[in-house]
Scaffold this motif. Structure first.
Motif, PDB file in Angstrom:
ATOM      1  N   HIS A  85       0.859  -1.190   0.000  1.00 49.23           N
ATOM      2  CA  HIS A  85       0.000   0.000   0.000  1.00 49.23           C
ATOM      3  C   HIS A  85       0.893   1.237   0.000  1.00 49.23           C
ATOM      4  N   ILE A  96       1.413   9.588  -7.248  1.00 52.35           N
ATOM      5  CA  ILE A  96       0.915   8.210  -7.215  1.00 52.35           C
ATOM      6  C   ILE A  96       1.434   7.431  -8.420  1.00 52.35           C
ATOM      7  N   GLN A 100       3.729   4.133  -7.998  1.00 52.61           N
ATOM      8  CA  GLN A 100       3.335   2.860  -8.600  1.00 52.61           C
ATOM      9  C   GLN A 100       4.415   2.332  -9.545  1.00 52.61           C
ATOM     10  N   GLN A 135      -5.591   1.763  -7.903  1.00 48.95           N
ATOM     11  CA  GLN A 135      -5.446   3.040  -7.210  1.00 48.95           C
ATOM     12  C   GLN A 135      -6.817   3.643  -7.006  1.00 48.95           C
ATOM     13  N   TRP A 149      -4.309  10.275  -3.136  1.00 49.72           N
ATOM     14  CA  TRP A 149      -4.315   9.010  -3.850  1.00 49.72           C
ATOM     15  C   TRP A 149      -3.696   7.897  -3.006  1.00 49.72           C
ATOM     16  N   THR A 150      -4.248   6.701  -3.202  1.00 49.94           N
ATOM     17  CA  THR A 150      -3.750   5.489  -2.573  1.00 49.94           C
ATOM     18  C   THR A 150      -3.642   4.415  -3.653  1.00 49.94           C
ATOM     19  N   ALA A 151      -2.598   3.604  -3.580  1.00 48.70           N
ATOM     20  CA  ALA A 151      -2.460   2.468  -4.499  1.00 48.70           C
ATOM     21  C   ALA A 151      -2.207   1.213  -3.678  1.00 48.70           C
TER      22      ALA A 151
END
Length: 171
Positions: A85, A96, A100, A135, A149-151
């Protein structure tokens, strides 16, 4: 309970090596503070309350183990999966995307170099592969109240062991 005296098992060896790969990545070294690399190697874990200085953050969580095949008279198999994460704390897509890309590079580096891992002085790494990647904007569970943002990326790691390392005497 002090766990420092436990001999590292293959799952710990794999997870620690994946962290070593992440920490060797120049981008993660430059952009993610050491305190924002959540390893779950102590009782603290992730912070319940975070501020913008606590981001970006990376967490690697083991999520699954299974045995796809029964193996043979000489070999046993185990698969494990980890979720990676990253939380940005910003709505800017550039961070992000960069995070990634670097996760992907870490997975590729891990796959290319994990063959050197040893348990009981024997190789045990068979294969690693990306299982998923996604994401989202403002995941309240992972962001803990900070917009951004989150991935989440899944990595499956297949391991193989000599039965000599798996079997023990029953008394």
């Amino acid at each position: 309970m002090k766990l420092d005296n436990i001999t590292p098992d293959p799952l710990t060896i794999v997870r620690d090596y994946f962290w070593r790969v992440v920490e060797s990545n120049p981008f993660f070294s430059d952009w993610v503070r050491d305190g924002n690399k959540i390893k779950y190697n102590d009782e603290i874990g992730e912070k319940k309350q975070i501020g913008h200085g606590d981001l970006p953050e990376i967490t690697i969580i083991p999520t699954m183990c299974n045995q796809d095949g029964l193996g043979s008279s000489h070999t046993g198999y185990l698969s494990t999966e980890m979720l990676v994460h990253v939380v940005t704390g910003t709505r800017d897509l550039r961070l992000i995307s960069a995070l990634q890309w670097e996760i992907f590079r870490c997975i590729q580096t891990f796959m290319a170099t994990a063959g050197n891992l040893r348990y009981n002085n024997r190789e045990f790494f068979a294969l690693a592969r990306l299982t998923s990647g996604a994401q989202t904007l403002s995941s309240t569970e992972l962001n803990r109240g900070i917009e951004g943002w989150t991935a989440t990326w899944g990595v499956r790691i297949d391991l193989q062991f000599s039965n000599a390392d798996l079997h023990f005497e029953v008394t």
